[in-house]
Design a protein around this motif. Structure first.
Motif, PDB file in Angstrom:
ATOM      1  N   ARG A   2      25.863  -3.823  40.514  1.00 44.13           N
ATOM      2  CA  ARG A   2      25.879  -2.704  40.982  1.00 44.13           C
ATOM      3  C   ARG A   2      26.960  -2.537  41.162  1.00 44.13           C
ATOM      4  O   ARG A   2      27.685  -0.850  41.029  1.00 44.13           O
ATOM      5  N   GLY A   3      27.747  -2.737  41.783  1.00 45.63           N
ATOM      6  CA  GLY A   3      29.427  -2.809  41.700  1.00 45.63           C
ATOM      7  C   GLY A   3      30.244  -2.122  40.865  1.00 45.63           C
ATOM      8  O   GLY A   3      30.601  -1.984  40.691  1.00 45.63           O
ATOM      9  N   LEU A   4      29.359  -3.180  39.841  1.00 47.16           N
ATOM     10  CA  LEU A   4      30.639  -2.831  38.156  1.00 47.16           C
ATOM     11  C   LEU A   4      29.929  -1.338  37.930  1.00 47.16           C
ATOM     12  O   LEU A   4      30.369  -0.356  37.047  1.00 47.16           O
ATOM     13  N   LEU A  40      30.745  -7.544  44.531  1.00 50.05           N
ATOM     14  CA  LEU A  40      29.826  -6.848  45.351  1.00 50.05           C
ATOM     15  C   LEU A  40      29.055  -6.698  44.589  1.00 50.05           C
ATOM     16  O   LEU A  40      28.747  -5.897  43.986  1.00 50.05           O
ATOM     17  N   SER A  41      27.457  -6.596  45.491  1.00 48.40           N
ATOM     18  CA  SER A  41      26.493  -6.116  45.054  1.00 48.40           C
ATOM     19  C   SER A  41      26.271  -4.906  46.723  1.00 48.40           C
ATOM     20  O   SER A  41      26.726  -4.917  47.328  1.00 48.40           O
ATOM     21  N   PRO A 101      20.072  -7.417  21.004  1.00 46.44           N
ATOM     22  CA  PRO A 101      19.312  -8.071  22.275  1.00 46.44           C
ATOM     23  C   PRO A 101      20.015  -9.146  22.847  1.00 46.44           C
ATOM     24  O   PRO A 101      19.181  -9.967  23.951  1.00 46.44           O
ATOM     25  N   ASP A 102      20.548  -9.263  22.081  1.00 50.82           N
ATOM     26  CA  ASP A 102      22.213 -10.735  23.224  1.00 50.82           C
ATOM     27  C   ASP A 102      22.433 -10.010  23.734  1.00 50.82           C
ATOM     28  O   ASP A 102      23.083 -10.997  24.872  1.00 50.82           O
ATOM     29  N   LEU A 103      23.224  -8.368  23.672  1.00 47.12           N
ATOM     30  CA  LEU A 103      24.166  -8.250  24.336  1.00 47.12           C
ATOM     31  C   LEU A 103      23.924  -8.058  26.409  1.00 47.12           C
ATOM     32  O   LEU A 103      25.016  -9.121  26.914  1.00 47.12           O
ATOM     33  N   PRO A 104      22.746  -8.261  26.429  1.00 48.12           N
ATOM     34  CA  PRO A 104      22.144  -8.934  28.646  1.00 48.12           C
ATOM     35  C   PRO A 104      22.443 -10.184  28.585  1.00 48.12           C
ATOM     36  O   PRO A 104      23.214 -10.517  29.434  1.00 48.12           O
ATOM     37  N   GLU A 105      22.253 -11.716  27.868  1.00 54.72           N
ATOM     38  CA  GLU A 105      22.808 -12.664  28.224  1.00 54.72           C
ATOM     39  C   GLU A 105      23.886 -12.551  27.323  1.00 54.72           C
ATOM     40  O   GLU A 105      24.488 -13.409  28.389  1.00 54.72           O
ATOM     41  N   ARG A 106      25.127 -12.642  26.707  1.00 53.69           N
ATOM     42  CA  ARG A 106      25.549 -11.819  26.552  1.00 53.69           C
ATOM     43  C   ARG A 106      27.225 -11.238  27.610  1.00 53.69           C
ATOM     44  O   ARG A 106      28.088 -12.263  28.350  1.00 53.69           O
ATOM     45  N   LEU A 107      26.782 -10.207  28.562  1.00 53.23           N
ATOM     46  CA  LEU A 107      26.639 -10.063  29.851  1.00 53.23           C
ATOM     47  C   LEU A 107      26.984 -10.612  31.157  1.00 53.23           C
ATOM     48  O   LEU A 107      27.819 -10.758  31.707  1.00 53.23           O
ATOM     49  N   LEU A 114      25.320  -9.380  36.691  1.00 57.90           N
ATOM     50  CA  LEU A 114      25.283  -8.408  35.102  1.00 57.90           C
ATOM     51  C   LEU A 114      23.559  -8.477  34.815  1.00 57.90           C
ATOM     52  O   LEU A 114      24.177  -9.644  33.616  1.00 57.90           O
ATOM     53  N   ASP A 115      22.914  -7.983  35.806  1.00 59.11           N
ATOM     54  CA  ASP A 115      21.551  -7.655  35.334  1.00 59.11           C
ATOM     55  C   ASP A 115      20.922  -6.861  33.889  1.00 59.11           C
ATOM     56  O   ASP A 115      20.104  -5.764  34.818  1.00 59.11           O
TER      57      ASP A 115
END
Lengths: 196, 335
Positions: A2-4, A40-41, A101-107, A114-115
């Protein structure tokens, strides 16, 4: 996360429309301290309020604003940390899409907490002609449309990136893989200037 | 053992070196050649262009062969990037050395102008760089956030120690000052001050006028004290002045007289004029073996009470009963 996203919106408004507009939006939406902190969240409804207020103030629909924001995250002239992190996902635009498809895990590895929802990928025939990207949460479709468009530019690729008709996915059509020059991306280029 | 053909070697090990049994370089992978730049590698002695720094003592082709399979640390030329490597023997008695950039070398990799294509697809070096960039992004964000929080903390602390009406220190701010003076070796004096006639002005002209009078009092107190003296408002019409590096009774008596004179000048409040005065009581740190701020304030307060009892608009020094000096009690001049 959220902060991002909040910080990305803050940078988008300040760099595209001026700091005065952002200060006003932050005041109206009660953003603590007048700005978002990446680390921060924040309560989800705060982000919702800010999204609505930004869209209203720049006279765009929320989806249009989020598309512009997605482009800005990648193409912003100052501070290209996110652009660089995304460039690590593939040396060419096609690789980048294939690796989505790998991007969420990489991020998540890069920025704990960062979900990003899962990203499903389906190739369109004939091979290499295009893809359909379907995120687990359709709300991120407009933002992702902007990001993917800017990443195509980033790689010098001519591609058509549009939300699908049901607005639950993204249609990526590859028109010309090497249309223009790719933006510079030297490995390790983000390490020296990182302290700025 | 057979050596893979060159194309296979270049794909799998783009930073390899193939050497003959004497340690002369036969060929190198494309990425190593790119890093070497102008420096010609083929035909040169492997250990002279890629000296082994650890383990120590590897100076000949035979030493290198004997170190087969072990982790080696090498450097490409003088001041070049640090590399880690491993040697295996080839079927023809030659050696195949595979190399990778060491972790410290990655921080300077941007100077080498490499891209993901320069690494084998299975090589995790680009992923390591990705994580390093993410880490430096997050740590600079963390440093920024900490600086912002620290700013807010300093501001909040200052606000917590400040009286919002007069901007003087409040009791909390005063305590911090006294605690610091107590730690120091220099003498100091504490003067308690209570306004005479304040309540009457407050009752007659209202709270707003009373507040204005307090603000004016604060400004006059700052005007007649020294720059290093500390003025605090600790209660309704109660003030404390702390005099660092000062324990001379005559000087303090002079300042007390000046304070009383300054506060007795009429104050204009809208259409009205108010006249007040003040009573003061002072305690000196030199009257104590171990000056305790709380006790000094209590003693100064007692002296202040004596001043009030003595007819107001006066200044009284606290008189130590068992002081370390047998000094005679001194009373300040009447206001």
């Amino acid at each position: 996360m959220r902060g991002l996203l909040g910080r990305a919106m803050q940078a988008f408004v300040i760099e595209s429309y001026g700091a005065a507009l952002w200060d006003d939006i932050a005041r109206r939406c009660d953003v603590p301290g007048g700005g978002f902190e990446i680390l921060l969240s924040y309560p989800p409804d705060l982000l919702d309020r800010v999204e609505d207020e930004v869209a209203r103030r720049i006279d765009r629909t929320r989806a249009e604003m989020l598309e512009d924001l997605g482009v800005h995250i990648v193409a912003r002239p100052h501070g290209d940390a996110v652009r660089r992190l995304l460039r690590f996902s593939g040396a060419r635009f096609g690789d980048f899409i294939e690796n989505l498809p790998d991007l969420p895990e990489r991020l998540r590895l890069a920025v704990p907490g960062l979900d990003l929802p899962p990203l499903d990928l389906a190739a369109v025939a004939p091979p290499g002609a295009g893809w359909i990207v379907t995120p687990g949460d359709p709300r991120i479709v407009p933002l992702l449309v902007g990001v993917l468009r800017a990443m195509a530019d980033e790689h010098g690729t001519l591609a058509l990136v549009e939300a699908t008709r049901d607005r639950r996915g993204i249609d990526v059509s590859l028109l010309c893989a090497e249309h223009g020059a790719a933006r510079d991306f030297a490995l390790g280029g983000g390490l020296r200037g990182a302290a700025r | 053992m057979t050596v893979l053909d060159r194309a296979a070697r270049d794909t799998l090990m783009p930073m390899h070196v193939l050497a003959d049994p004497d340690g002369r370089i036969l060929s190198t992978g494309p990425t190593l050649a790119r890093i070497a730049g102008e420096m010609q590698l083929a035909g040169r002695d492997l250990l002279s262009v890629l000296p082994v720094s650890r383990p120590a003592g590897i100076v000949s082709a035979a030493d290198l062969r004997a170190a087969s399979g072990r982790l080696l640390w090498l450097r490409l030329g003088l001041g070049g990037p640090e590399l880690r490597g491993v040697v295996v023997e080839t079927g023809e008695g030659g050696m195949l050395l595979d190399l990778a950039l060491s972790l410290p070398a990655l921080s300077g990799i941007d100077a080498l102008g490499l891209s993901a294509d320069d690494f084998a697809p299975t090589d995790r070096t680009p992923d390591t760089l990705y994580l390093l960039e993410a880490k430096s992004l997050l740590s600079s964000e963390a440093a920024r956030l900490i600086a912002r929080i620290e700013d807010a903390r300093v501001t909040a602390e200052a606000q917590a120690g400040t009286d919002p009406l007069t901007s003087l220190r409040n009791r909390r701010g005063l305590d911090a000052v006294l605690a610091r003076l107590r730690e120091g070796a220099a003498p100091f004096a504490v003067t308690m001050l209570d306004l005479d006639g304040f309540k009457a002005v407050n009752d007659r002209l209202g709270h707003a006028a009373g507040d204005a009078l307090l603000v004016e009092t604060a400004s006059r107190l700052l005007g007649v004290t020294r720059g290093d003296d500390i003025v605090a408002r600790t209660g309704g019409d109660e003030f404390v002045v702390v005099f660092p590096d000062l324990a001379a009774r005559d000087t303090l008596a002079d300042i007390a007289a000046r304070i009383i004179a300054a506060l007795e000048l009429p104050v204009v409040l809208g259409d009205d004029r108010a006249r007040i005065s003040a009573s003061l009581g002072t305690a000196l740190s030199t009257d104590y073996v171990l000056p305790d701020p709380a006790r000094m304030i209590a003693d100064a307060d007692r002296a202040l009470y004596a001043a009030k009892e003595g007819g107001r608009a006066r200044h009284v020094f606290h008189t130590p009963r068992h002081g370390r000096s047998a000094r005679k009690p001194v009373e300040g001049p009447d206001g």
